[in-house]
Design an enzyme around this catalytic site. Structure first.
Site, PDB file in Angstrom:
ATOM      1  CB  SER A 135      -6.955  10.827   4.842  1.00 16.92           C
ATOM      2  OG  SER A 135      -7.583   9.602   4.609  1.00 16.92           O
ATOM      3  CE  LYS A 161      -5.456   7.180   3.978  1.00 14.62           C
ATOM      4  NZ  LYS A 161      -6.028   6.178   4.920  1.00 14.62           N
ATOM      5  CE  LYS A 163     -10.407   8.081   2.407  1.00 10.86           C
ATOM      6  NZ  LYS A 163      -9.673   6.872   2.799  1.00 10.86           N
ATOM      7  CG  ASP A 188      -7.259   4.130   2.316  1.00 11.99           C
ATOM      8  OD1 ASP A 188      -7.950   3.626   1.763  1.00 11.99           O
ATOM      9  OD2 ASP A 188      -8.056   4.754   2.432  1.00 11.99           O
ATOM     10  CD  GLU A 213      -4.813   2.914   3.317  1.00 10.62           C
ATOM     11  OE1 GLU A 213      -4.011   4.619   3.571  1.00 10.62           O
ATOM     12  OE2 GLU A 213      -6.048   2.961   4.389  1.00 10.62           O
ATOM     13  CG  ASP A 238      -7.556   0.813   6.184  1.00 10.32           C
ATOM     14  OD1 ASP A 238      -8.065  -0.192   7.078  1.00 10.32           O
ATOM     15  OD2 ASP A 238      -7.651   1.957   6.318  1.00 10.32           O
ATOM     16  CE  LYS A 262      -7.646   3.518   9.563  1.00 10.66           C
ATOM     17  NZ  LYS A 262      -9.467   2.997   8.100  1.00 10.66           N
ATOM     18  N   GLY A 290      -6.878   6.139  10.587  1.00 12.39           N
ATOM     19  CA  GLY A 290      -8.180   7.260  11.273  1.00 12.39           C
ATOM     20  C   GLY A 290      -9.631   7.266  10.768  1.00 12.39           C
TER      21      GLY A 290
HETATM   22  O1  OSB Z   1     -10.086   4.026   5.427  1.00 17.32           O
HETATM   23  O2  OSB Z   1      -8.746   5.567   6.502  1.00 17.32           O
HETATM   24  C1  OSB Z   1     -10.117   4.772   5.721  1.00 17.32           C
HETATM   25  C2  OSB Z   1     -11.737   7.152   7.077  1.00 17.32           C
HETATM   26  C3  OSB Z   1     -12.557   6.320   7.560  1.00 17.32           C
HETATM   27  C4  OSB Z   1     -12.764   5.173   6.765  1.00 17.32           C
HETATM   28  C5  OSB Z   1     -12.210   4.457   6.353  1.00 17.32           C
HETATM   29  C6  OSB Z   1     -10.417   5.881   6.557  1.00 17.32           C
HETATM   30  C7  OSB Z   1     -11.008   7.102   6.586  1.00 17.32           C
HETATM   31  C8  OSB Z   1     -10.033   7.663   5.961  1.00 17.32           C
HETATM   32  C9  OSB Z   1      -9.223   9.335   7.263  1.00 17.32           C
HETATM   33  O3  OSB Z   1      -8.931   8.014   5.210  1.00 17.32           O
HETATM   34  C10 OSB Z   1      -8.745   9.077   8.481  1.00 17.32           C
HETATM   35  C11 OSB Z   1      -8.587  10.249   9.417  1.00 17.32           C
HETATM   36  O4  OSB Z   1      -9.294  10.343  10.675  1.00 17.32           O
HETATM   37  O5  OSB Z   1      -8.306  11.435   9.092  1.00 17.32           O
HETATM   38 MG    MG Z   2      -8.086   3.340   4.537  1.00 10.97          MG
END
Ligand code: OSB
Ligand code: MG
Length: 370
Positions: A135, A161, A163, A188, A213, A238, A262, A290
């Site tokens: 991510s 992925k 953001k 995401d 996402e 999510d 999660k 994560g």
């Molecule tokens: O939406 O998946 C998410 C990190 C913090 C809060 C929300 C998210 C995330 C990530 C990071 O996408 C995933 C990672 O731990 O690498």
């Molecule tokens: Mg997410």
């Protein structure tokens, strides 16, 4: 297992690189760790609560007193046979799932160690290696993002992925696809859009994304069902999947075609297992999300990802992407094929570095059974 004492602590760890989502940028983590002391075996758990109540309403300053005043007292001095008994003991406390998960998962760790079983076997997993994705947060420039993607692809990761948020989405996806037409790519939004923006979201369909996402509100399922009907791209939920009931609602209303599980978001392994099984029965693939965890949470995510219906690469990546030095030994490593090998050792298969944790600790409290 007799629950003799429980330690709660906060450690501070700076991230190697800031992480930015549609709700903000994080440079350093405040991590809440739980240690359950039971008959000579310690079990460790990590809460996925953030530094702010932005991803969810929970945050470190809500989890700490909820654990101290309610959840830990519900367990101290008890004798339990399995971590699966936790949800019933915590049921009186509404929500606070990230706080509950830290404690329940510490008990799963203790149980696996006491039974001399790998945690993945105790959870019912079968995979001996798991595929990994990354991510990648919002960057200061598209060039920087492209450079990061290049590095992660070279490292072997099997899914990228990014953001997205209004202003950092279609333009960015265009640049990525013009350089890499065929990589497995997803995005995401962390709830950055509303249903009024359906025409804009429809533009995402041209990029052959594995999924988008959580495009809409963090607590919404109904409008995601409306949006999914309008898009070719699969929606993955999510934030809005907080229990097996919300997963059932999402599946029955076709609000998504994929679910990100999660463990912390849903209150612990017991509930996460139910979601896994429900999705499997309905042919909805899941993957492990994560939350910028340290090795303690990461090792548990790895164990969980060995279950059969984890059919897509998770956000389960190497320790060194996040930390200069992780708090487990060995650190989590990803092979050039983008896989993590699963250990046969009892527990998570990773040793907790207690000396390092002591050095990073900024507050610590132990409650003992009377
Ligand atoms: O939406 O998946 C998410 C990190 C913090 C809060 C929300 C998210 C995330 C990530 C990071 O996408 C995933 C990672 O731990 O690498
Ligand atoms: Mg997410």
């Amino acid at each position: 297992m007799k629950i003799e004492a429980i330690t709660l602590r906060e450690i501070h760890m700076p991230l190697v690189h800031f992480f930015e989502t549609s709700f903000g940028r994080t440079y350093s983590r405040r991590i809440l760790l739980v240690t359950v002391h039971s008959e000579g075996a310690d079990g460790w758990g990590e809460s996925v609560v953030g530094e702010d109540p932005f991803y969810s309403s929970e945050w470190i300053e809500s989890a700490w007193p909820t654990l101290m005043q309610y959840l830990i007292p519900a367990l101290l001095g008890r004798r339990i046979d399995s971590a699966r008994e936790c949800p019933a003991l915590f049921a009186k406390v509404r929500a606070h799932r990230m706080a509950k998960a830290a404690l329940e998962n510490a008990l799963w760790d203790a149980e696996a160690t006491q039974k001399q079983l790998p945690l993945w076997k105790l959870l019912g997993g079968t995979r001996r290696e798991i595929p990994c994705g990354v991510s990648i947060g919002i960057q200061d420039s598209v060039e920087q993002l492209l450079e990061k993607i290049q590095i992660e692809l070279a490292a072997g990761y099997r899914r990228i992925k990014i953001k997205v948020k209004p202003g950092w989405d279609v333009n960015v996806l265009e640049r990525i696809r013009s350089r890499w037409a065929d990589i497995t790519l997803s995005c995401d939004a962390n709830s950055a859009y509303t249903l009024d923006q359906v025409e804009h979201l429809r533009k995402f369909d041209q990029f052959n994304l594995l999924m988008i996402e959580q495009p809409l509100w963090n607590d919404d399922i109904y409008y995601h069902a409306r949006l999914q009907k309008e898009l070719r791209t699969s929606i993955c939920l999510d934030e809005s999947i907080v229990s097996v009931r919300s997963a059932a609602f999402a599946v029955e209303t076709s609000a998504c075609r994929i679910i990100n599980v999660k463990v912390g978001r849903v209150g612990g392994f017991s509930e996460a297992l139910k979601i896994h099984d429900l999705c499997q029965a309905h042919n909805i693939p899941v993957w492990c999300g994560g939350m910028l965890e340290t090795g303690i949470g990461r090792a548990q995510n790895i164990a969980f990802s060995t279950l059969e219906n984890f059919r897509l690469p998770g956000d389960v990546s190497a320790s060194k992407r996040y930390w200069k030095e992780d708090i487990i030994d060995p650190e989590v490593e990803v092979s050039p094929q983008g896989m993590i090998a699963i250990s046969d050792q009892p527990g998570t298969g990773y040793r907790v570095k207690q000396d390092l944790i002591e050095k990073l600790t900024v507050r610590k409290e132990t409650l003992r059974a009377q």
